[in-house]
Write a protein that holds these residues in place. Structure first.
Motif, PDB file in Angstrom:
ATOM      1  N   PRO A 105      -8.799  -1.541  -3.694  1.00  0.00           N
ATOM      2  CA  PRO A 105      -8.557  -0.392  -4.588  1.00  0.00           C
ATOM      3  C   PRO A 105      -7.086  -0.253  -4.975  1.00  0.00           C
ATOM      4  O   PRO A 105      -6.780   0.152  -6.107  1.00  0.00           O
ATOM      5  N   TYR A 106      -6.199  -0.590  -4.088  1.00  0.00           N
ATOM      6  CA  TYR A 106      -4.771  -0.468  -4.375  1.00  0.00           C
ATOM      7  C   TYR A 106      -4.323  -1.562  -5.342  1.00  0.00           C
ATOM      8  O   TYR A 106      -3.434  -1.339  -6.177  1.00  0.00           O
ATOM      9  N   LYS A 134       3.626   6.237  -5.425  1.00  0.00           N
ATOM     10  CA  LYS A 134       3.478   6.514  -6.862  1.00  0.00           C
ATOM     11  C   LYS A 134       2.396   7.556  -7.119  1.00  0.00           C
ATOM     12  O   LYS A 134       2.448   8.290  -8.111  1.00  0.00           O
ATOM     13  N   GLN A 135       1.402   7.613  -6.223  1.00  0.00           N
ATOM     14  CA  GLN A 135       0.324   8.590  -6.358  1.00  0.00           C
ATOM     15  C   GLN A 135       0.703   9.951  -5.771  1.00  0.00           C
ATOM     16  O   GLN A 135      -0.095  10.889  -5.810  1.00  0.00           O
ATOM     17  N   GLU A 165       0.832  -1.210   0.000  1.00  0.00           N
ATOM     18  CA  GLU A 165       0.000   0.000   0.000  1.00  0.00           C
ATOM     19  C   GLU A 165       0.866   1.259   0.000  1.00  0.00           C
ATOM     20  O   GLU A 165       0.564   2.238  -0.681  1.00  0.00           O
ATOM     21  N   LYS A 168      -6.194  -2.754  -7.728  1.00  0.00           N
ATOM     22  CA  LYS A 168      -6.645  -2.301  -9.040  1.00  0.00           C
ATOM     23  C   LYS A 168      -5.697  -1.250  -9.602  1.00  0.00           C
ATOM     24  O   LYS A 168      -5.385  -1.252 -10.797  1.00  0.00           O
ATOM     25  N   SER A 169      -5.226  -0.340  -8.719  1.00  0.00           N
ATOM     26  CA  SER A 169      -4.298   0.703  -9.166  1.00  0.00           C
ATOM     27  C   SER A 169      -2.986   0.104  -9.639  1.00  0.00           C
ATOM     28  O   SER A 169      -2.295   0.686 -10.492  1.00  0.00           O
ATOM     29  N   ALA A 170      -2.615  -1.041  -9.084  1.00  0.00           N
ATOM     30  CA  ALA A 170      -1.345  -1.690  -9.442  1.00  0.00           C
ATOM     31  C   ALA A 170      -1.540  -2.800 -10.453  1.00  0.00           C
ATOM     32  O   ALA A 170      -0.714  -3.724 -10.533  1.00  0.00           O
ATOM     33  N   ASN A 171      -2.642  -2.724 -11.195  1.00  0.00           N
ATOM     34  CA  ASN A 171      -2.922  -3.743 -12.224  1.00  0.00           C
ATOM     35  C   ASN A 171      -2.949  -5.158 -11.650  1.00  0.00           C
ATOM     36  O   ASN A 171      -2.424  -6.105 -12.241  1.00  0.00           O
ATOM     37  N   VAL A 183       2.142   1.989  -3.514  1.00  0.00           N
ATOM     38  CA  VAL A 183       1.099   2.554  -4.378  1.00  0.00           C
ATOM     39  C   VAL A 183       0.866   4.017  -4.039  1.00  0.00           C
ATOM     40  O   VAL A 183       0.752   4.871  -4.933  1.00  0.00           O
ATOM     41  N   LEU A 184       0.797   4.323  -2.747  1.00  0.00           N
ATOM     42  CA  LEU A 184       0.592   5.714  -2.324  1.00  0.00           C
ATOM     43  C   LEU A 184       1.756   6.592  -2.772  1.00  0.00           C
ATOM     44  O   LEU A 184       1.555   7.755  -3.167  1.00  0.00           O
TER      45      LEU A 184
END
Length: 633
Positions: A570-571, A536-537, A530, A573-576, A533-534
């Motif tokens: 959700p994370y 990268k956002q 997580e 999905k964001s990371a494919n 991912v955060l």
């Protein structure tokens, strides 16, 4: 050898520094200098606030208010005086040297001074001054206001005769005159079996051993009215028998050690010293963490080398210098054999004032040959963990905090802060907790005691509730320290049960199938995923769901993992789909024994180690991948 025997031996080694103040007196002030001085026989310290300048005829030529602490002559009775009026031989409180304040006390003072002053011109000038003049009236004449509250103000005399130094508090001739007078007045009883002179036992004992509780005495036998020794002894002479010279040497040496080598926490003093002269210099502080043995420690050693006087000789005689070797050993855990070549017998003692008048020895340990270094080294090896230190520095006038990563053991202060439930270091509860923890850790390090479970549990309870911290960086630091403590506990347990094959390490063990360790790894994988991912956002310093749910996860890992996995959707999905993350989770899940994963009972502190090891391994792997990609580009 006993504590008292070692103190007497130490006194013989350091007595050349008796009465001398350190070179740093100008920087630290007179009070600190006098505290760190080795008090000569027949002397004590006195805080003074009035300085009286006297000429050769005893006339007062000036009075000034000047606060300092000086070394003064004293008798056995005045050294330990409480309520009963007993004057000091030369310097004393205003009520003893001003007949206008207390004629009776001043008369006692003059009678005593007359017995030993002899033909010394300076002492004669002080005698005439006190006999013929009022210091209070002279003070008013020189613009110094004194009230009734100043009765206990210490008075220092300076006598100006020709070009001689007027400061009597540092006059070696006067000190020697008083010591010679005391020795002549002692009643010698004969010799003991070792050929040493025996003198009449003393019934008055010094105080001021620990400056934070100046009235506490290490030796005392004046509780006969409270029947302390009723049924065992009929008198205090039977309960305690020490001659005056030995009593003063013991207390003076211990006081010197406390002020020069001791660590004070309230009324508690922890002292470590060598009992014979080593070839090298500063002692290793057992309370320090591995990171503390750095260039600052080396600078102390270099400063000591530059001194060639009685004080530095005394410091050298009670210390051991392993700075360079020890620093290398603690950084890389190499060279232990070299370290053992530079050691001497050591003494570790903890003093604490149970009441305002009693000073107790709560811990005493004498370590022969290489025991001291061996036990400290064993502590640092067993408690070693990858830690973070925040080191402040000043760059171009601005304060900066540098983050330093290292492998080693935390200091006692780090452990206290990790386990204590309050961050207010000035509070009474914090100081009381710190005293207790330091004593128990010393007992654990040198006395062979088990690591206190109360400290271990407190640290675990605190760090598994990260949302209770205001700063996530401080929490991560405490988490590392908690891992260090529990690692040492598990090592002690396996060593006691002779199961060396199960010893836990500070690095990830991919094949360890302990349920709690594996659950810790799962939580770390979720946390790292997580967070990546955060990042990268563009989101920073936001606690992940894994951190938010850590307290619940510790209590109910199986059900909380299900909740956490839903929040990761959700994370993912964001990371494919986060295939790499899923693969790592599957690898860990495959290690669970049958039924262990579904077991929802609370996790043991072993999960802390699994979490920390996995988090560091994942971050290291991510860095390696990033560096590889950068090099390919």
């Amino acid at each position: 050898m006993s504590l008292f025997g070692n103190l007497l031996t130490t006194y013989e080694m350091i007595q050349g520094a008796s009465g001398q103040t350190p070179h740093s007196a100008e920087k630290d002030g007179d009070a600190d200098a006098a505290k760190r001085a080795l008090i000569p026989y027949g002397h004590t310290t006195l805080p003074v606030s009035l300085t009286v300048l006297v000429d050769a005829n005893g006339c007062i030529r000036g009075v000034a208010k000047r606060k300092s602490t000086i070394i003064i002559p004293c008798t056995e009775e005045s050294m330990g005086r409480t309520i009963k009026p007993v004057p000091h031989p030369l310097f004393d409180q205003l009520q003893y040297v001003d007949s206008g304040r207390s004629p009776e006390k001043t008369s006692m003072y003059l009678q005593q001074l007359a017995k030993w002053k002899g033909d010394d011109a300076k002492l004669e000038a002080v005698f005439k001054c006190v006999s013929e003049h009022s210091i209070s009236e002279a003070a008013a004449h020189y613009g110094v206001e004194l009230t009734d509250k100043d009765d206990k103000a210490g008075v220092c005399f300076e006598v100006q005769i020709g070009l001689e130094d007027s400061d009597l508090s540092n006059d070696v001739d006067i000190r020697n005159r008083w010591i010679a007078y005391l020795q002549r007045s002692q009643h010698r009883l004969g010799k003991d079996v070792f050929g040493e002179d025996l003198y009449t036992p003393t019934t008055n004992f010094p105080k001021k051993v620990v400056s934070s509780d100046a009235n506490a005495k290490l030796l005392s036998a004046n509780d006969s009215t409270n029947f302390t020794f009723r049924g065992r002894f009929s008198s205090k002479e039977q309960a305690l028998l020490v001659d005056s010279a030995s009593s003063q040497k013991i207390n003076s040496t211990l006081r010197w050690l406390v002020n020069n080598h001791g660590t004070l926490t309230g009324n508690q003093a922890i002292v470590v010293w060598a009992i014979k002269r080593p070839e090298e210099k500063p002692v290793l502080n057992p309370q320090s963490g591995s990171f503390d043995f750095d260039d600052s420690f080396l600078s102390i050693a270099d400063e000591s080398k530059a001194l060639h006087d009685d004080i530095s000789d005394a410091l050298n005689a009670t210390n051991v210098q392993y700075a360079k070797i020890f620093s290398r050993v603690l950084r890389g855990y190499e060279g232990a054999e070299d370290l053992k070549k530079h050691n001497d017998p050591m003494v570790v003692v903890i003093l604490d004032a149970a009441t305002t008048g009693r000073l107790g020895v709560t811990f005493y340990c004498e370590l022969q040959k290489d025991e001291y270094i061996k036990r400290i080294l064993q502590w640092h090896v067993d408690a070693a963990w990858p830690l973070t230190s925040f080191k402040k520095s000043i760059v171009e006038g601005a304060e900066r905090v540098n983050v330093v990563q290292y492998e080693g053991a935390p200091s006692f202060t780090d452990i206290i802060n990790c386990a204590c439930d309050t961050s207010d270091r000035s509070s009474k509860s914090y100081k009381r907790f710190a005293k207790d923890v330091k004593e128990r850790l010393i007992e654990c390090m040198f006395g062979g005691a088990q690591f206190p479970m109360s400290i271990l549990n407190a640290a675990c309870h605190k760090v598994t509730r990260p949302m209770g911290y205001d700063n996530i960086r401080v929490w991560r630091r405490d988490f590392e320290i908690a891992c260090s403590l529990w690692k040492k506990h598990y090592i002690d347990e396996t060593r006691k049960q002779h199961r060396q094959e199960d010893v836990i390490t500070m690095y990830l063990e991919p094949n360890r199938d302990d349920r709690d360790y594996l659950y810790g790894r799962l939580l770390a994988l979720a946390d790292n995923f997580e967070e990546s991912v955060l990042r990268k956002q563009g989101v920073k310093d936001r606690p992940t769901n894994a951190i938010k749910l850590m307290s619940n996860f510790t209590a109910k890992p199986y059900t909380t993992w299900g909740t956490l996995w839903k929040q990761l959707t959700p994370y993912l999905k964001s990371a494919n789909g986060g295939s790499w993350f899923r693969n790592e989770v599957d690898d860990v899940m495959a290690l669970f024994k049958e039924g262990d994963f579904e077991d929802n009972k609370a996790l043991s502190p072993m999960f802390l180690l699994g979490y920390s090891c996995q988090r560091r391994a994942s971050r290291r792997k991510a860095q390696e991948i990033s560096q590889k990609n950068n090099s390919n580009n």
